[in-house]
Write an enzyme that holds these catalytic residues in place. Structure first.
Site, mmCIF file in Angstrom:
data_model
loop_
_atom_site.group_PDB
_atom_site.id
_atom_site.type_symbol
_atom_site.label_atom_id
_atom_site.label_comp_id
_atom_site.label_asym_id
_atom_site.label_seq_id
_atom_site.Cartn_x
_atom_site.Cartn_y
_atom_site.Cartn_z
ATOM 1 C CE LYS A 242 -1.217 -10.274 -3.551
ATOM 2 N NZ LYS A 242 -2.541 -10.245 -3.073
ATOM 3 C CG HIS B 270 -1.846 -1.075 1.395
ATOM 4 N ND1 HIS B 270 -1.724 -2.045 2.365
ATOM 5 C CD2 HIS B 270 -2.978 -1.367 0.715
ATOM 6 C CE1 HIS B 270 -2.739 -2.890 2.271
ATOM 7 N NE2 HIS B 270 -3.511 -2.507 1.279
ATOM 8 C CB SER C 86 -4.402 -6.953 4.450
ATOM 9 O OG SER C 86 -4.082 -5.702 3.874
HETATM 10 P P1 AMP Z 1 -6.432 -3.639 -0.569
HETATM 11 O O1 AMP Z 1 -6.281 -2.880 0.711
HETATM 12 O O2 AMP Z 1 -6.033 -5.067 -0.482
HETATM 13 O O3 AMP Z 1 -7.766 -3.403 -1.226
HETATM 14 O O4 AMP Z 1 -5.373 -2.999 -1.558
HETATM 15 C C1 AMP Z 1 -5.382 -1.631 -1.856
HETATM 16 C C2 AMP Z 1 -4.501 -1.366 -3.046
HETATM 17 O O5 AMP Z 1 -3.178 -1.793 -2.749
HETATM 18 C C3 AMP Z 1 -4.938 -2.148 -4.295
HETATM 19 O O6 AMP Z 1 -4.780 -1.329 -5.442
HETATM 20 C C4 AMP Z 1 -3.988 -3.310 -4.306
HETATM 21 O O7 AMP Z 1 -3.763 -3.841 -5.598
HETATM 22 C C5 AMP Z 1 -2.732 -2.660 -3.765
HETATM 23 N N1 AMP Z 1 -1.829 -3.671 -3.231
HETATM 24 C C6 AMP Z 1 -2.122 -4.632 -2.316
HETATM 25 N N2 AMP Z 1 -1.057 -5.423 -2.091
HETATM 26 C C7 AMP Z 1 -0.065 -4.951 -2.883
HETATM 27 C C8 AMP Z 1 1.280 -5.344 -3.134
HETATM 28 N N3 AMP Z 1 1.836 -6.388 -2.511
HETATM 29 N N4 AMP Z 1 2.008 -4.627 -4.016
HETATM 30 C C9 AMP Z 1 1.450 -3.568 -4.675
HETATM 31 N N5 AMP Z 1 0.187 -3.150 -4.484
HETATM 32 C C10 AMP Z 1 -0.558 -3.828 -3.614
#
Ligand code: AMP
Length: 277
Positions: free
Chosen positions: A146, A34, A183
């Site tokens: 991701k 993030h 997460s």
């Molecule tokens: P989330 O909180 O899982 O909905 O993720 C929020 C944003 O962070 C989304 O655009 C995900 O694709 C990105 N994200 C989550 N994990 C990663 C990672 N390991 N590397 C890059 N971006 C990530």
């Protein structure tokens, strides 16, 4: 850093932000993945807005909504260190009041892979991202590779709905041993955490095989399957070699291919992917 849960306060604070405004939507419980998006936004934009909202609409009835990890205090202290201008962490009722009935649903790109395994997932994702775009009206929005299919869904939605927003996709942040940050990695027991490296190992093996000249999608997927077969804690849900824009399966790689996998390690469902070349 202004932090608010209120829609009115968000709108007021938005008025005083200098363009270019960059948006990073998240579900919180932030990690370096993030933060890499936040840093990209900080670098490219005059103002950075981060949203923290665990979107119930993108969770299936049997999924982990109620136990999804949350730690708002920690998230805010991390975001403060990154010089974020505005954080919006609205309650569910603000975004989904009781009479909510308008959805954004993409007809094609949202259907295979994650869409097939998690029916309704992308309807929830597209709807919440559209709502965040409407509320914040950023000029740029940052997402992670991701969630490769999510990136494709959002790009398509931005095109279809004529949002004047540039979508920027940032590379996958990985742990030292290759595991893609997520997460959900906190769900993994120690032995499972060890086993979870099988996803990135399989994907890195594909990249090597591609570099060695293999172009047949079936052969490449078989290489991954063989690696997963050697990991007793892994249960593969899908292995895909698809066009990165349409998500349609490929038989051989002519230009670029998106290799993606969904694998259960114990009870935890992990996804990972790699663009080749
Ligand atoms: P989330 O909180 O899982 O909905 O993720 C929020 C944003 O962070 C989304 O655009 C995900 O694709 C990105 N994200 C989550 N994990 C990663 C990672 N390991 N590397 C890059 N971006 C990530």
């Amino acid at each position: 850093m202004k932090v608010t849960t209120s829609f009115l306060e968000l709108r007021e604070a938005r008025e005083s932000l200098k363009a270019t405004v960059g948006l990073v939507p998240t579900m919180g419980f932030l990690h370096e993945g993030h933060l890499s998006l936040v840093r990209a936004a900080r670098q490219e934009c005059s103002s950075v807005v981060v949203t923290i909202f665990v979107n119930p609409a993108q969770f299936g009835p049997a999924e982990d909504l109620s136990r999804y990890p949350r730690d708002l205090e920690r998230d805010l202290s991390l975001l403060k260190k990154e010089n974020v201008d505005l954080v919006w962490a609205p309650p569910t009722e603000t975004l989904y009041p009781a009479d909510f009935q308008t959805w954004v649903d993409l007809e094609k790109v949202s259907k295979p892979l994650e869409g097939a395994m998690r029916p309704g997932h992308f309807k929830g994702v597209a709807t919440i991202v559209a709502k965040l775009f409407n509320a914040i009206q950023p000029q740029k929005a940052f997402f992670g590779q991701k969630d490769a299919q999510q990136a494709a869904v959002i790009r398509q939605m931005v095109k279809d709905l004529n949002y004047p927003i540039e979508v920027i996709i940032c590379p996958i942040a990985r742990e030292g041993d290759g595991l893609a940050m997520s997460s959900r990695n906190v769900y993994l027991q120690p032995a499972e955490r060890q086993a979870a490296t099988v996803l990135s190992r399989a994907l890195f093996a594909i990249r090597q095989a591609f570099e060695d000249g293999e172009r047949d999608a079936g052969q490449l997927k078989q290489i991954m399957q063989t690696i997963f077969n050697q990991e007793p804690l892994a249960r593969v849900q899908y292995i895909s070699c698809a066009d990165p824009v349409t998500l349609q399966e490929l038989e051989s790689i002519e230009n670029q291919a998106l290799f993606s996998v969904a694998v259960f390690i114990g009870n935890t469902r992990l996804i990972d992917n790699m663009l080749v070349p």
